[in-house]
Each structure stands twice: as structure tokens, then as C-alpha cells.
Design an enzyme around this catalytic site. Structure first.
Site, PDB file in Angstrom:
ATOM      1  N   HIS A 204      38.236  49.440  44.026  1.00 18.11           N
ATOM      2  CA  HIS A 204      37.974  48.023  43.550  1.00 18.11           C
ATOM      3  C   HIS A 204      37.075  47.462  44.626  1.00 18.11           C
ATOM      4  O   HIS A 204      37.199  47.223  45.790  1.00 18.11           O
ATOM      5  CB  HIS A 204      39.065  47.091  43.402  1.00 18.11           C
ATOM      6  CG  HIS A 204      38.734  45.967  42.728  1.00 18.11           C
ATOM      7  ND1 HIS A 204      38.675  45.823  41.120  1.00 18.11           N
ATOM      8  CD2 HIS A 204      38.509  44.696  43.181  1.00 18.11           C
ATOM      9  CE1 HIS A 204      38.293  44.529  40.996  1.00 18.11           C
ATOM     10  NE2 HIS A 204      38.367  43.838  41.849  1.00 18.11           N
TER      11      HIS A 204
ATOM     12  N   ASP B 147      33.870  44.061  44.413  1.00 16.93           N
ATOM     13  CA  ASP B 147      33.592  42.894  43.963  1.00 16.93           C
ATOM     14  C   ASP B 147      32.008  42.824  44.335  1.00 16.93           C
ATOM     15  O   ASP B 147      31.548  41.549  44.207  1.00 16.93           O
ATOM     16  CB  ASP B 147      34.112  41.692  43.845  1.00 16.93           C
ATOM     17  CG  ASP B 147      35.560  41.714  42.935  1.00 16.93           C
ATOM     18  OD1 ASP B 147      35.059  41.743  41.762  1.00 16.93           O
ATOM     19  OD2 ASP B 147      36.388  41.760  43.447  1.00 16.93           O
TER      20      ASP B 147
ATOM     21  N   GLU C 244      37.071  43.719  35.062  1.00 16.20           N
ATOM     22  CA  GLU C 244      38.311  42.748  35.693  1.00 16.20           C
ATOM     23  C   GLU C 244      38.618  41.662  35.102  1.00 16.20           C
ATOM     24  O   GLU C 244      38.207  40.559  35.128  1.00 16.20           O
ATOM     25  CB  GLU C 244      38.062  42.459  37.274  1.00 16.20           C
ATOM     26  CG  GLU C 244      39.228  42.091  37.725  1.00 16.20           C
ATOM     27  CD  GLU C 244      39.078  41.679  39.597  1.00 16.20           C
ATOM     28  OE1 GLU C 244      39.995  41.621  40.051  1.00 16.20           O
ATOM     29  OE2 GLU C 244      37.871  41.484  39.819  1.00 16.20           O
TER      30      GLU C 244
ATOM     31  N   HIS D  36      43.158  38.920  34.346  1.00 18.51           N
ATOM     32  CA  HIS D  36      42.780  38.636  35.684  1.00 18.51           C
ATOM     33  C   HIS D  36      43.740  37.504  35.953  1.00 18.51           C
ATOM     34  O   HIS D  36      45.138  37.499  36.040  1.00 18.51           O
ATOM     35  CB  HIS D  36      41.346  38.266  35.670  1.00 18.51           C
ATOM     36  CG  HIS D  36      40.899  37.975  37.317  1.00 18.51           C
ATOM     37  ND1 HIS D  36      40.561  36.821  37.888  1.00 18.51           N
ATOM     38  CD2 HIS D  36      40.974  38.701  38.450  1.00 18.51           C
ATOM     39  CE1 HIS D  36      40.580  36.971  39.172  1.00 18.51           C
ATOM     40  NE2 HIS D  36      40.678  38.116  39.456  1.00 18.51           N
TER      41      HIS D  36
ATOM     42  N   HIS E  57      46.918  42.502  38.617  1.00 20.07           N
ATOM     43  CA  HIS E  57      46.596  41.264  38.074  1.00 20.07           C
ATOM     44  C   HIS E  57      47.732  41.079  36.857  1.00 20.07           C
ATOM     45  O   HIS E  57      47.839  39.737  36.383  1.00 20.07           O
ATOM     46  CB  HIS E  57      45.347  40.978  37.554  1.00 20.07           C
ATOM     47  CG  HIS E  57      44.466  40.530  38.796  1.00 20.07           C
ATOM     48  ND1 HIS E  57      44.598  39.461  39.595  1.00 20.07           N
ATOM     49  CD2 HIS E  57      43.472  41.199  39.434  1.00 20.07           C
ATOM     50  CE1 HIS E  57      43.605  39.402  40.630  1.00 20.07           C
ATOM     51  NE2 HIS E  57      43.005  40.437  40.428  1.00 20.07           N
TER      52      HIS E  57
ATOM     53  N   HIS F  42      44.074  47.574  42.794  1.00 19.11           N
ATOM     54  CA  HIS F  42      44.142  46.648  44.024  1.00 19.11           C
ATOM     55  C   HIS F  42      45.470  46.049  44.213  1.00 19.11           C
ATOM     56  O   HIS F  42      45.147  45.029  44.102  1.00 19.11           O
ATOM     57  CB  HIS F  42      42.539  46.060  44.193  1.00 19.11           C
ATOM     58  CG  HIS F  42      42.377  45.357  43.161  1.00 19.11           C
ATOM     59  ND1 HIS F  42      42.077  45.497  41.867  1.00 19.11           N
ATOM     60  CD2 HIS F  42      42.099  43.777  43.361  1.00 19.11           C
ATOM     61  CE1 HIS F  42      41.802  44.305  41.200  1.00 19.11           C
ATOM     62  NE2 HIS F  42      42.072  43.509  41.967  1.00 19.11           N
TER      63      HIS F  42
ATOM     64  N   ASP G   9      39.313  45.903  47.598  1.00 21.98           N
ATOM     65  CA  ASP G   9      38.849  44.426  47.426  1.00 21.98           C
ATOM     66  C   ASP G   9      38.096  43.738  48.188  1.00 21.98           C
ATOM     67  O   ASP G   9      37.870  42.568  48.082  1.00 21.98           O
ATOM     68  CB  ASP G   9      40.274  43.757  46.890  1.00 21.98           C
ATOM     69  CG  ASP G   9      40.230  42.452  46.131  1.00 21.98           C
ATOM     70  OD1 ASP G   9      39.310  42.227  45.537  1.00 21.98           O
ATOM     71  OD2 ASP G   9      41.120  41.699  46.048  1.00 21.98           O
TER      72      ASP G   9
END
Length: 400
Positions: free
Chosen positions: A50, A52, A149, A176, A222, A243, A312
Site C-alpha cells: 500500500h 498513496d 482504497e 475506507h 479499514h 496495510h 502506507d
């Protein structure tokens, strides 16, 4: 006085060589572990679950790639030079849009994030976009995988899910920080779609089944524990926590409790440990040792064959001392070597566990070859979209 001073000096002279020897041993041992970690990661480049970076591309440059040099991008924790320094051989890049976009423009925003990941991974020669386990395993570059995500990105539409797959998406987190109309989040930040005793609805099961049929990895990071448990019972394929860390080490609701870890073991899935300080040290900054405690705990509960890494980076803001960006992964492997993790265990953790899960997800897809695409639609009462378009058939006489 003089004999006493001579005695002290002799004592210091005896101690000093031992101290120097200990320091030399420590330095040599540390150097050896560092070299061993780098050698191991050269042999088994990390597949990280993961990242971002795509979110930061939107925040800082509104996805205008020509305004950025991704070899050296100082505002973020991820760039090509640091991925190379971290011995990252495969990276799952997240196409993430914020929960307030649910029931609004989430699909369009997600398409734009998929677009920027695809462009990034095709315009830079160091990257290679991959969509199969074999391509990931064979890549000599930094292999790019695309994930979504948050299930709010599909707007409760199986057709949208299928189109995302066609664009290269190979993983989706069911939630999420907000519930979807069909699955429950671990977060209570948003109050939308709150339900009692229905953490995975019938439509949610249809989403899981369609992901199995497509060959898309189901990501339970999540998701609430109840949703995760329901999916682990229902899914035909192994799942991932892309993650998430160990709840027993840090009691955060985003982390995975031991009972779910044991279910994951039966599912043959993988939990990819999150390196965000909030999930490692429960709010404190933390260090490499605390991160390693999570890996040790999960290994003790379900074995090293069920663990991966999902850093993450660029999704969270605070990381432990020594693990500030993607270049620092060797420091974590060095610490695990110091704790007597074997080469086989670390090879599994670095890439082989994720590759095994990806291969099995594809095998389940092939086994479901004769299953027709799902045509389930979520009931309008469950999807509280305020402005849906509903097509109603009219008779031929009414249209003339």
C-alpha cells in the site's frame, strides 16, 4: 595516594581493551546485518501492499505529472530514487478518493486516480505496470499494481467494478473510513449507512463473489472486524489486509486482532503490516524496534508465511524514527535479522507470500470461468443516493 592512583589506572587499562573489543564487535555485527539485509533484499525485492503517492500527486499538482520529477519529489515520502534505495521491486499504488465523494463523484475521481497511476507507470522507464502474478514475479523494474482504497469508489455497481478491473485494478478495499451501503468500516468518523448486525449485506456478498470471479484481491484493511469475519467465511479466494498491524501490540481498531489473524491463516491470506506510527505505537512516534514487535507477534500467532509489508507511505503523516520514507525498508529487515528471522521467513515476508496469494486469487478466477458476471443490483432503499436515475420500461404504444 600514589599507589591508589596506580591501581585505578591499571583497572582502567584492563577495562579499556574489553570496551573497545565490545564496541568493535557491535559495529562489525551491525555492519554485517546491514550488508545481509541489503543482500537479501537484492535477492528478494520487496512487494509493498500500500502506497498513496497518487493522492499526493493530486494534492500537490492536481495530477499534472509534467510538473513533477518523480525521481526526486521532496514533498513526499516516495519517489523513484528512494524506492530503489529501499529495494522495492513491486508497489501497490492506491487509487483513493475521500469518503465525502460517496454518492457524488467518487467514480469519476477514482478514474482520474487510476489514470495518473497508469500514466506514471508508463511514462517513467523505471516503472512497469503489471496486472498478473507472473508479470509481477518476472518484472526487473519497479512493478506497479493498482488498488482501490474504498468500496465507495464503485457506487454500489458490479458493472463499475468490472470496468475498474479492465483498467488494471487488481485489489479493492471494501471500505475506507466510511461505511458503504453493503459493508462496514472500522472507523466511526462518518455516520453514513450505519446498520446493526448486518456488516456484509447480500449485495456485499455479491461484490465479494464478483471479485473472486474477476480475480481481484479483496482487501480488508479499514473494514470492521465483523465485516472482515464475514468475508473470511464467504470468500472463495484468500484475502489481504494491505496495510494493517497487530491489535495485540497496539490496540487500534484499524489493527487485526488475534482471532481474525487465525481466521486469515485458515483462509491462506496475508496481513501486510502498516508502518504508520499511529498503528504501531498507538500515537507515539515509535522506532524500528516497535515496528518489528508487530512482525514478531504475527509470526508467533500464525507464522511468517502469512505476513507482508504495507507501509502506507504518503497516506499517513507520522512514521517511526528510522522508517521515515520508502528508502528505509532495509532498516526493518536488518532489525528482523537481528531477531533471528531466517532467510526463508524474510523471503516470504518480502514478496513470496503476496505472490502466493495473488497466484491463488487467479486460480480461483480460472476455476470460476463458467460463472456468469454478477447482475445483482443494490435495492434503492439500501443505497440512499439522493439522485439516482431509474429506467422504467414503457409499452411500444406509449413511445409512439
Amino acid at each position: 595516594m600514589l599507589p591508589l592512583m596506580l591501581a585505578k589506572r591499571r583497572k582502567l587499562n584492563c577495562i579499556q581493551p574489553r570496551l573497545i573489543a565490545f564496541m568493535l564487535f557491535t559495529m562489525t555485527s551491525g555492519t554485517h546485518l546491514k550488508e545481509s539485509a541489503l543482500e537479501l533484499m537484492t535477492k528478494y525485492p520487496l512487494v509493498d501492499g500500500h502506497n498513496d503517492l497518487a493522492l499526493q500527486l493530486r494534492i500537490f499538482r492536481n495530477n499534472r505529472l509534467r510538473q513533477i520529477d518523480l525521481h526526486n519529489f521532496s514533498n513526499v515520502a516516495t519517489d523513484i530514487n528512494r524506492l530503489r534505495a529501499g529495494h522495492v521491486g513491486g508497489q501497490m499504488f492506491s487509487a483513493y478518493v475521500m469518503c465525502p465523494a460517496q454518492d457524488k463523484d467518487a467514480v469519476r475521481l477514482t478514474l482520474e486516480q487510476i489514470d495518473v497511476i497508469r500514466r506514471m507507470c508508463s511514462e517513467y522507464p523505471e516503472f512497469e505496470l503489471v496486472t498478473t502474478a507472473q508479470a509481477l514475479m518476472s518484472s526487473k523494474k519497479i512493478a506497479c499494481l493498482i488498488s482501490i482504497e474504498g468500496g465507495h469508489s464503485i457506487d454500489s455497481s458490479l458493472a463499475t467494478l468490472r470496468m475498474f478491473y479492465q483498467l488494471g485494478v487488481r485489489s479493492m478495499a471494501l471500505t475506507h473510513t466510511c461505511n458503504t451501503p453493503w459493508a462496514e468500516s472500522s472507523s466511526k468518523l462518518y455516520k453514513v449507512y450505519s446498520r446493526k448486525n448486518n456488516s456484509l449485506t447480500d449485495f456485499g456478498k455479491a461484490v465479494v463473489l464478483e471479485m473472486n470471479r474477476l480475480g481481484m484481491m479483496i482487501d480488508l484493511s479499514h473494514s470492521s472486524w465483523d465485516t472482515a469475519e464475514a468475508v473470511l467465511h464467504f470468500s472463495k479466494a484468500p484475502v489481504i489486509f494491505s496495510h494493517s498491524s497487530a491489535f495485540a501490540v497496539c490496540g487500534h481498531e484499524r489493527n487485526v486482532p488475534d482471532q481474525l489473524l487465525r481466521m486469515l491463516k485458515e483462509n491462506t491470506g496475508v496481513v501486510m503490516v502498516n508502518l504508520h506510527s499511529g498503528f504501531l505505537a498507538c500515537g507515539d512516534k515509535g522506532n524500528v524496534s516497535i515496528a518489528a514487535d508487530h512482525f514478531d507477534h504475527i509470526k508467533n500467532v500464525i507464522g511468517a508465511e502469512s505476513i507482508g509489508i504495507g507501509g502506507d507511505y504518503d497516506g499517513a503523516k507520522m512514521f517511526p524514527h528510522g522508517l521515515e520514507d520508502v528508502s528505509t525498508y532495509p532498516a526493518l529487515i536488518q532489525e528482523l535479522l537481528r531477531r533471528n528471522w531466517t532467510e526463508e521467513e524474510l523471503a516470504d515476508l518480502l514478496r513470496r507470500n503476496f505472490l502466493r496469494v495473488f497466484h491463488r486469487v487467479e486460480e480461483v478466477r480460472d476455476e470460476m470461468e463458467l460463472v456468469h458476471p454478477g447482475e445483482e443490483e443494490i435495492p434503492l432503499l439500501e443505497a440512499a443516493n439522493p439522485c439516482p436515475i431509474v429506467y422504467i420500461a414503457k409499452s411500444r404504444s406509449q413511445t409512439l
